[in-house]
Write an enzyme that holds these catalytic residues in place. Structure first.
Site, PDB file in Angstrom:
ATOM      1  N   SER A 165       5.157   3.604  -0.505  1.00 12.20           N
ATOM      2  CA  SER A 165       5.772   4.752   0.164  1.00 12.20           C
ATOM      3  C   SER A 165       4.935   5.162   1.383  1.00 12.20           C
ATOM      4  O   SER A 165       4.787   4.369   2.310  1.00 12.20           O
ATOM      5  CB  SER A 165       5.962   5.882  -0.855  1.00 12.20           C
ATOM      6  OG  SER A 165       6.855   6.856  -0.385  1.00 12.20           O
TER       7      SER A 165
ATOM      8  N   HIS B 116      12.587   4.182  -6.415  1.00  9.67           N
ATOM      9  CA  HIS B 116      11.423   4.379  -5.547  1.00  9.67           C
ATOM     10  C   HIS B 116      10.121   4.500  -6.340  1.00  9.67           C
ATOM     11  O   HIS B 116       9.040   4.266  -5.795  1.00  9.67           O
ATOM     12  CB  HIS B 116      11.647   5.648  -4.713  1.00  9.67           C
ATOM     13  CG  HIS B 116      10.628   5.849  -3.642  1.00  9.67           C
ATOM     14  ND1 HIS B 116      10.669   5.176  -2.449  1.00  9.67           N
ATOM     15  CD2 HIS B 116       9.526   6.644  -3.583  1.00  9.67           C
ATOM     16  CE1 HIS B 116       9.637   5.547  -1.700  1.00  9.67           C
ATOM     17  NE2 HIS B 116       8.930   6.435  -2.359  1.00  9.67           N
TER      18      HIS B 116
ATOM     19  N   ASP C 137      16.426   2.631  -4.007  1.00  8.48           N
ATOM     20  CA  ASP C 137      15.953   3.488  -2.922  1.00  8.48           C
ATOM     21  C   ASP C 137      17.182   4.025  -2.192  1.00  8.48           C
ATOM     22  O   ASP C 137      18.262   3.423  -2.242  1.00  8.48           O
ATOM     23  CB  ASP C 137      15.079   2.680  -1.942  1.00  8.48           C
ATOM     24  CG  ASP C 137      13.584   2.863  -2.190  1.00  8.48           C
ATOM     25  OD1 ASP C 137      13.168   4.001  -2.477  1.00  8.48           O
ATOM     26  OD2 ASP C 137      12.828   1.874  -2.089  1.00  8.48           O
TER      27      ASP C 137
END
Length: 294
Positions: A153, A269, A236
């Site tokens: 991330s 994610h 995502d």
């Protein structure tokens, strides 16, 4: 034309709120579960490996490394630097040792990097810190057989910024053999008007100079020998997926770069990175193969 420019603020914020897109649990629960998974994995790693905690790489209070060292007599010892996520404003190195669980068994050193998250640190500071952390690791561990990066991330953004460094301003030029960029953000402009930027306070100028998507020519100069894996989660958000796809395309269309895109099925994610605690996980296997340790 970028789709994000046509979105209203609510939709843009939703696109850049990864917890809204998990199919496993609610937004609040997926974040709680994520922090728990990272903490538990790191505790396991600290029980398995020899650890050197809070090793300084600079003068700043937050400029510390946690090092997870395998018990091995092999001379072939690769080292992976892990850069944590948390939107440049959450998490720390304290819950960032989890990937050492499968790696130390294979004779790999794992280094979790601390950096000054916002509001204490701003984007320029964080990028400078992680670059200096790499220089420090090379100086302290000159005997390693290969240097690798892994970031998740915001940490994938920072890893990409490391790959895009002009090392002539530093005392050494790192030879980074491989990099795993997992569910990252590579163009910071879309988040300027979102909640993410409130503690960061980035201007457009700051966002541009810290966007890896703008720095591909420098990455080619600095990191042409690096195997780059751009990994993205099936679940995502569309804009997060587009960030990875666009960055991959920019690298892939640049002559002389080695890059692959990994679209990881049945992940969101959060568990795309949490599962690196497992030696059988697809990305763990890819990383071990890249290091010649599978």
């Amino acid at each position: 034309m970028s789709r994000w420019k046509d979105m209203n603020k609510d939709e843009l914020e939703r696109q850049f709120s990864p917890s809204q897109w998990s199919h496993r649990m609610s937004a609040d629960d997926v974040i709680k579960s994520h922090v728990t998974a990272l903490k538990e994995g790191t505790e396991r790693a600290r029980g398995l490996a020899q650890t050197l905690l809070n090793v300084p790489y600079g003068e700043g209070e937050g400029e510390k490394l946690d090092v997870y060292v395998p018990t091995t007599t092999s001379l072939d010892v690769p080292l992976v630097i892990y850069l944590h996520g948390g939107y440049w404003q959450f998490l720390s190195k304290e819950e960032s040792g989890f990937m050492a669980v499968p790696l130390v068994h294979k004779g790999v050193v794992v280094v979790a990097v601390g950096y000054d998250i916002a509001p204490k640190g701003n984007m320029d500071v964080m990028v400078s810190q992680v670059r200096r952390s790499v220089v420090s690791v090379i100086q302290q561990y000159s005997h390693i057989s290969g240097l690798y990066l892994c970031g998740h991330s915001a940490g994938a953004h920072l890893a990409a910024m490391i790959l895009s460094t002009d090392w002539s301003q530093y005392s050494v030029t790192p030879q980074i053999k491989g990099a795993f960029l997992v569910s990252g953000i590579y163009d910071l402009l879309p988040i300027l008007s979102t909640y993410v930027n409130e503690p960061l306070k980035m201007t457009e100028e700051v966002a541009l100079r810290n966007s890896p998507s703008q720095l591909v020519p420098q990455l080619k100069l600095s990191s042409s020998n690096c195997d780059i894996v751009v990994a993205v989660a099936q679940n995502d958000s569309p804009e997060f997926r587009k960030q990875s796809e666009d960055y991959y395309k920019a690298l892939e269309s640049t002559e002389g770069l080695k890059v692959t895109l990994e679209d990881v099925p049945n992940t969101d994610h959060f568990n795309i990175i949490e599962q690196l605690v497992d030696g059988d996980y697809h990305l763990t296997q890819l990383l071990l193969k890249m290091m010649g340790k599978s």
